[in-house]
Design a protein around this motif. Structure first.
Motif, PDB file in Angstrom:
ATOM      1  N   UNK A  13       0.834  -1.203   0.000  1.00 24.16           N
ATOM      2  CA  UNK A  13       0.000   0.000   0.000  1.00 24.16           C
ATOM      3  C   UNK A  13       0.868   1.252   0.000  1.00 24.16           C
ATOM      4  N   UNK A  14       1.931   1.238   0.794  1.00 23.84           N
ATOM      5  CA  UNK A  14       2.832   2.385   0.859  1.00 23.84           C
ATOM      6  C   UNK A  14       3.544   2.573  -0.481  1.00 23.84           C
ATOM      7  N   UNK A  15       3.923   1.455  -1.106  1.00 23.39           N
ATOM      8  CA  UNK A  15       4.584   1.527  -2.412  1.00 23.39           C
ATOM      9  C   UNK A  15       3.642   2.107  -3.455  1.00 23.39           C
ATOM     10  N   UNK A  19       4.140   5.490  -5.447  1.00 21.63           N
ATOM     11  CA  UNK A  19       4.118   5.514  -6.916  1.00 21.63           C
ATOM     12  C   UNK A  19       3.093   6.530  -7.408  1.00 21.63           C
ATOM     13  N   UNK A  20       1.904   6.508  -6.790  1.00 25.04           N
ATOM     14  CA  UNK A  20       0.856   7.459  -7.168  1.00 25.04           C
ATOM     15  C   UNK A  20       1.308   8.900  -6.906  1.00 25.04           C
ATOM     16  N   UNK A  21       1.970   9.108  -5.777  1.00 19.11           N
ATOM     17  CA  UNK A  21       2.463  10.441  -5.447  1.00 19.11           C
ATOM     18  C   UNK A  21       3.513  10.882  -6.460  1.00 19.11           C
ATOM     19  N   UNK A  24       1.848  11.844  -9.637  1.00 19.62           N
ATOM     20  CA  UNK A  24       1.217  13.147  -9.453  1.00 19.62           C
ATOM     21  C   UNK A  24       2.254  14.272  -9.563  1.00 19.62           C
ATOM     22  N   UNK A  25       3.401  14.080  -8.926  1.00 19.41           N
ATOM     23  CA  UNK A  25       4.484  15.071  -8.999  1.00 19.41           C
ATOM     24  C   UNK A  25       4.958  15.218 -10.441  1.00 19.41           C
ATOM     25  N   UNK A  26       5.099  14.092 -11.153  1.00 23.67           N
ATOM     26  CA  UNK A  26       5.534  14.132 -12.546  1.00 23.67           C
ATOM     27  C   UNK A  26       4.528  14.906 -13.408  1.00 23.67           C
TER      28      UNK A  26
END
Length: 105
Positions: A13-15, A19-21, A24-26
């Motif tokens: 879940x943390x991974x 990855x989602x974060x 989003x940053x990208x």
């Protein structure tokens, strides 16, 4: 084993969250880059518009100066014509008189 499974699930879940974060940053970085590029293009257009406005203002000043010069020249020509007419009116009668005297001879 349950604890390991729970820890693995938390890690997964943390991974996923990381990855989602990162995605989003990208996306945000790409959006910022596009905005910067659009801003640079707008600045270029603005610079070109300002340069054209400066050239147009100079053309206007040049045209106004040419108009002033032409008006001065026209006034000088008018004044000279008036002087010539006045001189003609002054000497015209005398010239006519001399012409009549010559004709009588």
């Amino acid at each position: 084993c349950k604890e390991a499974e729970h820890m693995q699930a938390a890690l997964d879940a943390a991974t996923e969250a990381g990855t989602a974060a990162q995605k989003s940053v990208d996306r945000q970085r790409a959006t910022v880059k596009e905005a910067e590029e659009a801003l640079a293009a707008q600045r270029q257009v603005l610079s070109e518009v300002e340069a054209e406005a400066t050239r147009a203002a100079q053309r206007g000043r040049d045209a106004a100066e040419q108009t002033r010069v032409a008006r001065r020249e026209a006034q000088v020509a008018y004044d000279e014509e008036q002087k010539a007419r006045e001189e003609l009116e002054r000497v015209g009668p005398r010239a006519a008189e001399l012409s009549r005297k010559l004709a009588l001879r």
